[in-house]
Design a protein around this motif. Structure first.
Motif, PDB file in Angstrom:
ATOM      1  N   UNK A 167       0.856  -1.184   0.000  1.00  0.00           N
ATOM      2  CA  UNK A 167       0.000   0.000   0.000  1.00  0.00           C
ATOM      3  C   UNK A 167       0.893   1.235   0.000  1.00  0.00           C
ATOM      4  N   UNK A 168       0.765   2.047  -1.033  1.00  0.00           N
ATOM      5  CA  UNK A 168       1.591   3.243  -1.191  1.00  0.00           C
ATOM      6  C   UNK A 168       0.784   4.489  -0.846  1.00  0.00           C
ATOM      7  N   UNK A 169       1.485   5.469  -0.343  1.00  0.00           N
ATOM      8  CA  UNK A 169       0.907   6.808  -0.180  1.00  0.00           C
ATOM      9  C   UNK A 169       1.482   7.675  -1.282  1.00  0.00           C
ATOM     10  N   UNK A 170       0.668   7.893  -2.324  1.00  0.00           N
ATOM     11  CA  UNK A 170       1.101   8.625  -3.511  1.00  0.00           C
ATOM     12  C   UNK A 170       0.510  10.032  -3.449  1.00  0.00           C
ATOM     13  N   UNK A 171       1.346  11.003  -3.158  1.00  0.00           N
ATOM     14  CA  UNK A 171       0.856  12.365  -2.977  1.00  0.00           C
ATOM     15  C   UNK A 171       0.482  13.032  -4.292  1.00  0.00           C
ATOM     16  N   UNK A 172       1.072  12.638  -5.373  1.00  0.00           N
ATOM     17  CA  UNK A 172       0.710  13.258  -6.650  1.00  0.00           C
ATOM     18  C   UNK A 172      -0.613  12.725  -7.171  1.00  0.00           C
ATOM     19  N   UNK A 173      -0.977  11.502  -6.792  1.00  0.00           N
ATOM     20  CA  UNK A 173      -2.274  10.950  -7.187  1.00  0.00           C
ATOM     21  C   UNK A 173      -3.361  11.314  -6.185  1.00  0.00           C
ATOM     22  N   UNK A 174      -3.045  11.260  -4.891  1.00  0.00           N
ATOM     23  CA  UNK A 174      -3.998  11.593  -3.824  1.00  0.00           C
ATOM     24  C   UNK A 174      -3.305  12.616  -2.928  1.00  0.00           C
ATOM     25  N   UNK A 175      -3.486  13.902  -3.195  1.00  0.00           N
ATOM     26  CA  UNK A 175      -2.686  14.919  -2.503  1.00  0.00           C
ATOM     27  C   UNK A 175      -2.976  15.041  -1.011  1.00  0.00           C
ATOM     28  N   UNK A 176      -4.223  14.881  -0.591  1.00  0.00           N
ATOM     29  CA  UNK A 176      -4.575  15.102   0.812  1.00  0.00           C
ATOM     30  C   UNK A 176      -5.282  13.867   1.358  1.00  0.00           C
ATOM     31  N   UNK A 314      -5.635  25.449   2.090  1.00  0.00           N
ATOM     32  CA  UNK A 314      -4.530  24.582   1.668  1.00  0.00           C
ATOM     33  C   UNK A 314      -5.049  23.320   1.012  1.00  0.00           C
ATOM     34  N   UNK A 315      -6.163  22.769   1.509  1.00  0.00           N
ATOM     35  CA  UNK A 315      -6.722  21.560   0.909  1.00  0.00           C
ATOM     36  C   UNK A 315      -7.292  21.830  -0.473  1.00  0.00           C
ATOM     37  N   UNK A 316      -7.863  23.012  -0.673  1.00  0.00           N
ATOM     38  CA  UNK A 316      -8.474  23.322  -1.965  1.00  0.00           C
ATOM     39  C   UNK A 316      -7.445  23.738  -3.004  1.00  0.00           C
ATOM     40  N   UNK A 318      -3.747  23.824  -2.416  1.00  0.00           N
ATOM     41  CA  UNK A 318      -2.347  23.507  -2.159  1.00  0.00           C
ATOM     42  C   UNK A 318      -1.708  22.514  -3.098  1.00  0.00           C
ATOM     43  N   UNK A 319      -2.484  21.684  -3.788  1.00  0.00           N
ATOM     44  CA  UNK A 319      -1.897  20.625  -4.607  1.00  0.00           C
ATOM     45  C   UNK A 319      -0.962  21.173  -5.668  1.00  0.00           C
ATOM     46  N   UNK A 320      -1.424  22.135  -6.450  1.00  0.00           N
ATOM     47  CA  UNK A 320      -0.597  22.672  -7.532  1.00  0.00           C
ATOM     48  C   UNK A 320       0.639  23.375  -6.989  1.00  0.00           C
ATOM     49  N   UNK A 321       0.568  23.892  -5.767  1.00  0.00           N
ATOM     50  CA  UNK A 321       1.717  24.555  -5.159  1.00  0.00           C
ATOM     51  C   UNK A 321       2.636  23.577  -4.437  1.00  0.00           C
ATOM     52  N   UNK A 322       2.307  22.291  -4.468  1.00  0.00           N
ATOM     53  CA  UNK A 322       3.160  21.292  -3.836  1.00  0.00           C
ATOM     54  C   UNK A 322       3.017  21.239  -2.337  1.00  0.00           C
ATOM     55  N   UNK A 323       1.841  21.568  -1.810  1.00  0.00           N
ATOM     56  CA  UNK A 323       1.567  21.488  -0.374  1.00  0.00           C
ATOM     57  C   UNK A 323       0.512  20.414  -0.158  1.00  0.00           C
ATOM     58  N   UNK A 324       0.844  19.388   0.627  1.00  0.00           N
ATOM     59  CA  UNK A 324      -0.019  18.230   0.817  1.00  0.00           C
ATOM     60  C   UNK A 324      -0.346  18.072   2.302  1.00  0.00           C
ATOM     61  N   UNK A 325      -1.573  17.671   2.586  1.00  0.00           N
ATOM     62  CA  UNK A 325      -2.055  17.580   3.960  1.00  0.00           C
ATOM     63  C   UNK A 325      -2.226  16.133   4.386  1.00  0.00           C
ATOM     64  N   UNK A 326      -1.802  15.842   5.620  1.00  0.00           N
ATOM     65  CA  UNK A 326      -2.065  14.575   6.297  1.00  0.00           C
ATOM     66  C   UNK A 326      -2.773  14.904   7.602  1.00  0.00           C
ATOM     67  N   UNK A 347     -10.297  15.948   1.362  1.00  0.00           N
ATOM     68  CA  UNK A 347      -9.340  14.907   1.755  1.00  0.00           C
ATOM     69  C   UNK A 347      -9.692  13.619   1.021  1.00  0.00           C
ATOM     70  N   UNK A 348      -9.044  13.397  -0.110  1.00  0.00           N
ATOM     71  CA  UNK A 348      -9.407  12.277  -0.986  1.00  0.00           C
ATOM     72  C   UNK A 348      -9.078  10.938  -0.363  1.00  0.00           C
TER      73      UNK A 348
END
Length: 450
Positions: A167-176, A314-316, A318-326, A347-348
């Motif tokens: 199970x991978x955490x892929x930030x570019x596919x699922x940013x938040x 940031x959730x709405x 931040x993705x394009x700016x390279x900011x990801x939320x956990x 939060x996808x």
């Protein structure tokens, strides 16, 4: 004959002992061969019993009648490939006309019993082709991650799935993502694995830990910024929003929108920028989101609205700016106040460990995978680390992260401390790593030396 009998008894005893104490070794030594033979021998009869066959074509029936031959038997899906793995078997099937991938999924439990496997899952590879993954033993009972995993930018392995895959955490596919779990459910271990996977990457880690920093501050040498109170968290999130605006201005100036530039080279996020201009991506880990949303006075309510507004922004955006939320927490519900459901919608990725109430499970999966809600609240207390992971596609899996102690995570963060970037916007929040009295950061603190 006596020597052969003694050897046979020893082999059987060794196989039984391995199956009891080391199921992974038993599978590689004996189980994979026996399971492959069992599947090949029983395949046609099992498929027929499970209703996964189709009648023969009309031209075959007509030919059989014309030549006075026996009527052809119903045809099961054709086996295109049978591949053994370290945890089970992978069966790739070509469906017959009239069959559907949901037929295989609905019969997965019957296939598990018929082939004497521990678990069976299926997924559609492409139209008409289904991949059936069978596990020979309980891979989540004692998690052992494979020695080699796929490496991509912003993609880290964090757990093992029930079908034996990673199970991978892929930030570019699922940013938040949202991670929930009650006390002693294994949520902290999952978070440590996440930090351990991100530590070797070129990424800035930002932490918000309102439990006075007891969870994240031991890992401070790999963090570019840390906050241990709601007041500091509000200032830190404002700094991240300001950084996001600066990154968007950089992207706007570097979009290269001219008639002589191909469309593929036009920049729309940081990953389209040249390497020398690309800002460092930032992963923000919030350890307990409820502490940021609770308030008791008017001043705390204003601070709370400021924090939630910044998180939603940031959730709405931040993705394009390279900011990801956990976002992590023990409890997540609409009673935390306005803006919480709006934040949840962005939060996808969703991960739920053992939960104490059904409401939190509904907040995690009710809008994307309702059948995962029941699975989340049925996790037994003795299986710490077991979780349900899903996303907006509606699919979900049972996963379990390997046990990583706090000492192991600290050692890994210390090893990669030289990869901690210094971001100008986050300098006031850089944690110090000296004596114990210096571990509490403040907005006016000077940047620490690693």
């Amino acid at each position: 004959m006596t020597a052969f009998t003694v050897a046979l008894v020893l082999v059987v005893a060794a196989a039984g002992l391995l199956r009891w104490r080391r199921p992974a070794w038993y599978w590689l030594a004996f189980g994979v061969t026996l399971a492959a033979l069992r599947v090949l021998v029983r395949y046609r009869s099992v498929m027929d019993a499970c209703g996964l066959t189709v009648p023969p074509a009309r031209w075959r029936l007509s030919l059989a009648r014309a030549t006075n031959r026996p009527i052809p038997e119903p045809r099961p899906p054709r086996i295109r490939r049978l591949r053994p793995t370290r945890t089970g078997l992978v069966l790739r099937l070509k469906l017959r006309p009239g069959q559907d991938v949901f037929d295989i999924a609905a019969a997965s439990d019957r296939l598990r019993h018929s082939f004497s496997m521990f678990g069976v899952t299926s997924r559609e590879v492409r139209s008409g082709v289904v991949e059936v993954r069978m596990t020979g033993y309980d891979v989540l009972k004692r998690v052992q991650m494979p020695a080699e995993t796929e490496t991509r930018p912003m993609r880290v392995p964090v757990a093992l799935r029930e079908d034996g895959s990673v199970h991978y955490r892929d930030y570019r596919a699922i940013p938040h993502a949202l991670t929930l779990g009650a006390t002693e459910s294994g949520k902290s271990v999952y978070q440590r694995n996440l930090v351990a996977g991100l530590a070797p990457l070129d990424v800035a880690l930002v932490g918000i830990d309102c439990k006075q920093g007891v969870e994240l501050f031991p890992l401070a040498r790999r963090f570019s910024a840390l906050a241990d109170s709601p007041d500091t968290a509000a200032e830190l999130l404002d700094a991240l929003v300001a950084r996001m605006a600066d990154v968007y201005r950089l992207i706007r100036t570097q979009q290269r929108i001219t008639v002589d530039v191909p469309d593929a080279e036009i920049a729309a996020d940081i990953w389209d920028l040249p390497d020398e201009l690309r800002p460092t991506p930032v992963v923000v880990l919030v350890d307990e989101v409820a502490e940021l949303a609770l308030y008791a006075t008017k001043e705390e309510e204003k601070r709370r609205d400021r924090i939630i507004t910044a998180l939603v922004r940031l959730a709405q955006l931040g993705r394009a700016a390279g900011i990801y939320l956990e976002i992590c927490g023990q409890r997540f519900g609409s009673e935390l106040g306005k803006g919480i459901t709006m934040l949840r919608a962005q939060l996808t990725g969703r991960t739920a460990h053992r939960l104490n109430d059904e409401t939190s499970a509904n907040m995690a999966f009710g809008d994307i995978a309702p059948d995962a809600v029941l699975a989340a609240i049925q996790i037994p207390a003795e299986l710490r680390g077991l979780a349900i992971a899903g996303d907006a596609s509606g699919g979900w899996h049972r996963i379990r992260a390997p046990h990583t102690s706090l000492r192991q995570a600290v050692n890994l963060c210390n090893r990669y401390a030289d990869r901690t970037p210094d971001l100008p916007e986050l300098v006031p929040f850089r944690p110090t790593t000296g004596t114990a009295t210096e571990l509490v950061p403040s907005a006016k603190a000077s940047p620490a030396t690693a």
